[in-house]
Design a protein around this motif. Structure first.
Motif, PDB file in Angstrom:
ATOM      1  N   ARG A 217       0.832  -1.215   0.000  1.00  0.00           N
ATOM      2  CA  ARG A 217       0.000   0.000   0.000  1.00  0.00           C
ATOM      3  C   ARG A 217       0.864   1.261   0.000  1.00  0.00           C
ATOM      4  N   GLU A 218       1.915   1.257   0.804  1.00  0.00           N
ATOM      5  CA  GLU A 218       2.800   2.417   0.887  1.00  0.00           C
ATOM      6  C   GLU A 218       3.477   2.697  -0.446  1.00  0.00           C
ATOM      7  N   ASN A 219       3.914   1.642  -1.130  1.00  0.00           N
ATOM      8  CA  ASN A 219       4.534   1.810  -2.446  1.00  0.00           C
ATOM      9  C   ASN A 219       3.543   2.380  -3.453  1.00  0.00           C
ATOM     10  N   PHE A 220       2.316   1.864  -3.421  1.00  0.00           N
ATOM     11  CA  PHE A 220       1.298   2.365  -4.344  1.00  0.00           C
ATOM     12  C   PHE A 220       1.001   3.838  -4.072  1.00  0.00           C
ATOM     13  N   ASN A 221       0.758   4.196  -2.815  1.00  0.00           N
ATOM     14  CA  ASN A 221       0.430   5.581  -2.462  1.00  0.00           C
ATOM     15  C   ASN A 221       1.554   6.540  -2.833  1.00  0.00           C
ATOM     16  N   THR A 222       2.796   6.089  -2.704  1.00  0.00           N
ATOM     17  CA  THR A 222       3.937   6.936  -3.031  1.00  0.00           C
ATOM     18  C   THR A 222       4.043   7.183  -4.535  1.00  0.00           C
ATOM     19  N   THR A 223       3.591   6.214  -5.327  1.00  0.00           N
ATOM     20  CA  THR A 223       3.706   6.322  -6.780  1.00  0.00           C
ATOM     21  C   THR A 223       2.660   7.249  -7.375  1.00  0.00           C
ATOM     22  N   ILE A 224       1.492   7.341  -6.747  1.00  0.00           N
ATOM     23  CA  ILE A 224       0.399   8.173  -7.268  1.00  0.00           C
ATOM     24  C   ILE A 224       0.758   9.648  -7.108  1.00  0.00           C
ATOM     25  N   SER A 225       0.588  10.437  -8.178  1.00  0.00           N
ATOM     26  CA  SER A 225       0.887  11.871  -8.114  1.00  0.00           C
ATOM     27  C   SER A 225      -0.363  12.742  -8.077  1.00  0.00           C
ATOM     28  N   ALA A 226      -1.498  12.185  -8.467  1.00  0.00           N
ATOM     29  CA  ALA A 226      -2.763  12.929  -8.409  1.00  0.00           C
ATOM     30  C   ALA A 226      -3.891  11.930  -8.228  1.00  0.00           C
ATOM     31  N   ALA A 227      -4.938  12.339  -7.511  1.00  0.00           N
ATOM     32  CA  ALA A 227      -6.040  11.411  -7.229  1.00  0.00           C
ATOM     33  C   ALA A 227      -7.371  12.136  -7.298  1.00  0.00           C
ATOM     34  N   PHE A 228      -8.388  11.368  -7.699  1.00  0.00           N
ATOM     35  CA  PHE A 228      -9.765  11.853  -7.711  1.00  0.00           C
ATOM     36  C   PHE A 228     -10.570  11.024  -6.722  1.00  0.00           C
ATOM     37  N   LEU A 229     -11.510  11.681  -6.057  1.00  0.00           N
ATOM     38  CA  LEU A 229     -12.412  10.978  -5.145  1.00  0.00           C
ATOM     39  C   LEU A 229     -13.837  11.386  -5.458  1.00  0.00           C
ATOM     40  N   LEU A 230     -14.692  10.406  -5.742  1.00  0.00           N
ATOM     41  CA  LEU A 230     -16.108  10.654  -5.964  1.00  0.00           C
ATOM     42  C   LEU A 230     -16.876  10.081  -4.786  1.00  0.00           C
ATOM     43  N   ASP A 231     -16.841  10.822  -3.702  1.00  0.00           N
ATOM     44  CA  ASP A 231     -17.450  10.409  -2.443  1.00  0.00           C
ATOM     45  C   ASP A 231     -17.289  11.590  -1.482  1.00  0.00           C
ATOM     46  N   SER A 232     -18.002  11.566  -0.374  1.00  0.00           N
ATOM     47  CA  SER A 232     -17.832  12.595   0.653  1.00  0.00           C
ATOM     48  C   SER A 232     -16.511  12.330   1.367  1.00  0.00           C
ATOM     49  N   ILE A 233     -15.611  13.278   1.311  1.00  0.00           N
ATOM     50  CA  ILE A 233     -14.229  13.001   1.703  1.00  0.00           C
ATOM     51  C   ILE A 233     -14.078  12.720   3.190  1.00  0.00           C
ATOM     52  N   ALA A 234     -14.828  13.411   4.055  1.00  0.00           N
ATOM     53  CA  ALA A 234     -14.695  13.169   5.492  1.00  0.00           C
ATOM     54  C   ALA A 234     -15.112  11.734   5.832  1.00  0.00           C
ATOM     55  N   GLU A 235     -16.206  11.275   5.220  1.00  0.00           N
ATOM     56  CA  GLU A 235     -16.656   9.896   5.451  1.00  0.00           C
ATOM     57  C   GLU A 235     -15.634   8.899   4.899  1.00  0.00           C
ATOM     58  N   PHE A 236     -15.113   9.185   3.730  1.00  0.00           N
ATOM     59  CA  PHE A 236     -14.150   8.284   3.094  1.00  0.00           C
ATOM     60  C   PHE A 236     -12.890   8.144   3.938  1.00  0.00           C
ATOM     61  N   VAL A 237     -12.343   9.272   4.377  1.00  0.00           N
ATOM     62  CA  VAL A 237     -11.116   9.232   5.182  1.00  0.00           C
ATOM     63  C   VAL A 237     -11.380   8.551   6.521  1.00  0.00           C
ATOM     64  N   ASN A 238     -12.555   8.790   7.084  1.00  0.00           N
ATOM     65  CA  ASN A 238     -12.900   8.160   8.358  1.00  0.00           C
ATOM     66  C   ASN A 238     -12.973   6.638   8.226  1.00  0.00           C
ATOM     67  N   GLU A 239     -13.511   6.170   7.097  1.00  0.00           N
ATOM     68  CA  GLU A 239     -13.667   4.730   6.893  1.00  0.00           C
ATOM     69  C   GLU A 239     -12.354   4.060   6.466  1.00  0.00           C
ATOM     70  N   ARG A 240     -11.605   4.722   5.597  1.00  0.00           N
ATOM     71  CA  ARG A 240     -10.385   4.119   5.047  1.00  0.00           C
ATOM     72  C   ARG A 240      -9.133   4.486   5.841  1.00  0.00           C
ATOM     73  N   GLY A 241      -9.242   5.486   6.719  1.00  0.00           N
ATOM     74  CA  GLY A 241      -8.107   5.872   7.541  1.00  0.00           C
ATOM     75  C   GLY A 241      -6.882   6.183   6.706  1.00  0.00           C
ATOM     76  N   GLY A 242      -5.770   5.658   7.104  1.00  0.00           N
ATOM     77  CA  GLY A 242      -4.520   5.923   6.406  1.00  0.00           C
ATOM     78  C   GLY A 242      -4.256   4.983   5.257  1.00  0.00           C
ATOM     79  N   LYS A 243      -5.268   4.289   4.756  1.00  0.00           N
ATOM     80  CA  LYS A 243      -5.056   3.265   3.729  1.00  0.00           C
ATOM     81  C   LYS A 243      -5.264   3.781   2.306  1.00  0.00           C
ATOM     82  N   SER A 244      -5.233   5.091   2.129  1.00  0.00           N
ATOM     83  CA  SER A 244      -5.330   5.667   0.791  1.00  0.00           C
ATOM     84  C   SER A 244      -4.465   6.910   0.753  1.00  0.00           C
ATOM     85  N   VAL A 245      -4.352   7.515  -0.405  1.00  0.00           N
ATOM     86  CA  VAL A 245      -3.542   8.730  -0.521  1.00  0.00           C
ATOM     87  C   VAL A 245      -4.171   9.893   0.241  1.00  0.00           C
TER      88      VAL A 245
END
Length: 570
Positions: free
Chosen positions: A500-528
């Motif tokens: 996961r860390e390698n993948f997140n480091t490689t991504i330079s830009a990201a899109f999210l189609l969801d409410s971001i506070a809910e998404f971050v709360n659910e996924r925690g540190g497991k996404s960019v």
């Protein structure tokens, strides 16, 4: 020239104690205004009256108006020169946006005024701001707006002395008790008799069904009689009739007075943002561009209503996160616009059993695409166990992940010398003894878009780990040189922390189609997005409507909320 007063004549009062009928005047530097009235009593006329008076008396360097219209009767006023923003309650983000703008304005004014009262400042006085809220009860009764009520209370308490005035219209006293003391000027049109006692602390004779007729206390004494009288008592009032802003005379005078000048405008856009509307908004502010192979417009940001573009030259590896049905496929179509019609570009589509990329892939000619989805047979050369030079051909069934890696090895990057730790990558993926020829070293620059949708990319397997930890970073390192672009279209959670860390480091830009506070709360540190603070995101951004989302430039550490373009189904 600094303003010490902002007096507006709105009607006539009857004050029997001094036997006069003076003009009813309010000073917007001295009083917030709270107007009550039942349906058809004249509330909207009052709001229109005050807005038109401000346009007659002040220019764009002195006054700006923000309108939150929960009644739906003020839409035509959004285009007037002093109206910086007109928003209804169709989208919560607009309501949040207004209160953020007001909070920023208050902080900026406090800084400029250096502790002084607004009207006491002569030099460098900030522009005055009036916030109109029509149908305050709808705002107070709506649960999704509860978090903004304290912001409104703070604005009413602190804004007046710093150049921000609040004018609110309500249909009843219900729910307004906590705010009423912050409004020095109170007006009541037709209401139940007991409501007047709650507003003014005294009984009055009901005015009956007489629009524009009611009661108000006095905040500006315009009487000729020098005698004093209790100004906080309720006195009969007759409001003037607002100008018709659609009339030729009003339009003529407005144009003559402002000559095309306006305050800075904060625009709103429709529920569905088509390509045509996006181009129109972009052209209006001089930022219209066609989709190309270096960048493409994806939507308009909510704060400035400016176009947001995905820049492929600076972001070679992008990721799309989001809920099902929120528009991930639509966004992918937008991102690929400039490439599909460009015959110089090839495509690698790595799909899975869902086969959701088939429709998009079908729009690319067969000689320019490779579509990888299900398991299929193939041929591998293996070294025989006896002897070092002899080879034998073995028919094997490749998994989708093996097919994908084989495609990369054969045509894009020779992986025969690539290792993870001390283990050869090809041996881990295809088995020891596998010999795979590669044409990659002989290949010239290949303009290729890798569209990666497969769930196999994120599972905890040797092949996935090899790809995420070794192959992908190696490919992205050469992406500028070889003109490769990688788009991960439906990113899934990755359980393995190193992968996961390698993948997140490689991504330079990201899109999210969801409410971001809910998404971050659910996924925690497991996404960019995982390093962001949930509480601050909740305060900053409203929940997403369909078609909304976020663009996160990781390199710039810049997050923007967007209304994404809705691509035509044709």
């Amino acid at each position: 020239m600094a303003m010490e007063k902002m007096e507006c004549l709105l009607g006539t009062q009857d004050i029997p104690v001094i036997q006069e009928q003076p003009g009813f005047v309010v000073d917007l530097l001295d009083s917030n205004i709270l107007l009550y009235g039942s349906a058809m009593s004249g509330k909207t006329n009052f709001v229109k009256l005050l807005i038109t008076i401000l346009h007659k008396q002040y220019r764009e360097d002195a006054e700006q108006i923000f309108i939150l219209d929960f009644g739906g009767a003020l839409a035509d006023f959004g285009s007037l020169p002093l109206v910086a923003a007109y928003f209804d309650n169709a989208n919560e983000e607009y309501v949040k946006r207004v209160f953020k703008l007001m909070d920023d304005q208050l902080k900026d004014n406090i800084k400029k005024l250096k502790g002084a009262n607004y009207r006491a400042v002569i030099d460098d006085q900030p522009i005055h701001t009036t916030l109109f809220i029509d149908n305050l009860n709808a705002f107070l009764d709506e649960p999704r707006y509860s978090s903004y009520q304290e912001k409104l209370a703070k604005l009413c308490r602190d804004g007046l002395s710093k150049g921000i005035t609040v004018v609110a219209a309500a249909s009843s006293v219900k729910g307004t008790n906590s705010l009423i003391n912050s409004f020095k000027q109170k007006i009541a049109l037709e209401l139940p008799s007991d409501s007047y006692m709650e507003i003014f602390g005294q009984k009055v004779i009901s005015v009956g069904n007489n629009p524009g007729h009611g009661f108000a206390n006095v905040t500006v004494n315009t009487a000729d009689n020098s005698a004093t009288y209790p100004m906080q008592k309720a006195y009969e009032l007759q409001l003037n009739i607002a100008d018709d802003i659609s009339s030729d005379s009003f339009k003529y005078n407005l144009e003559k007075y402002f000559n095309g000048r306006t305050v800075k405008k904060y625009l709103r856009f429709p529920e569905v943002l088509t390509t045509e509307l996006y181009n129109r908004f972009s052209a209006d502010i001089g930022e219209a561009f066609e989709a190309t192979d270096s960048s493409v417009g994806v939507g308009l940001d909510y704060t400035e209503c400016r176009p947001v573009r995905a820049e492929f030259t600076s972001s070679r590896c992008m990721a799309i996160y989001g809920k099902k049905g929120y528009g991930k496929t639509n966004l992918l179509k937008i991102l690929l616009k400039g490439f599909i019609d460009n015959t110089l570009y090839n495509f690698i589509f790595f799909d899975d059993g869902r086969r959701q990329l088939e429709d998009i892939a079908s729009k690319v000619s067969s000689d320019r695409r490779r579509y990888i989805s299900s398991n299929c047979g193939g041929v591998l050369n293996f070294k025989e166990k006896i002897g070092t030079d002899s080879l034998k051909e073995v028919m094997v069934k490749f998994s989708p992940m093996q097919q994908f890696v084989k495609e990369i090895h054969e045509y894009y990057m020779d992986l025969s010398q690539v290792r993870r730790m001390s283990n050869p990558v090809l041996a881990e993926i295809f088995g020891a003894g596998a010999v795979m020829p590669s044409q990659a070293v002989m290949a010239e620059k290949r303009n290729t878009v890798f569209v990666l949708q497969s769930k196999f990319l994120y599972v905890n397997s040797a092949a996935s780990k090899d790809f995420m930890e070794v192959i992908l970073p190696s490919l992205v390192a050469r992406a500028d040189e070889m003109n490769w672009i990688f788009i991960f279209t439906d990113v899934k959670p990755i359980s393995d922390s190193e992968m996961r860390e390698n993948f997140n480091t490689t991504i330079s830009a990201a899109f999210l189609l969801d409410s971001i506070a809910e998404f971050v709360n659910e996924r925690g540190g497991k996404s960019v997005f995982g390093g962001m603070d949930v509480k601050s995101l909740q305060e900053e951004y409203a929940p997403c409507e369909l078609g909304d989302g976020y663009y996160y430039s990781i390199e710039k550490d810049e997050l923007k909320k967007l209304k994404f373009i809705k691509e035509s189904e044709a």
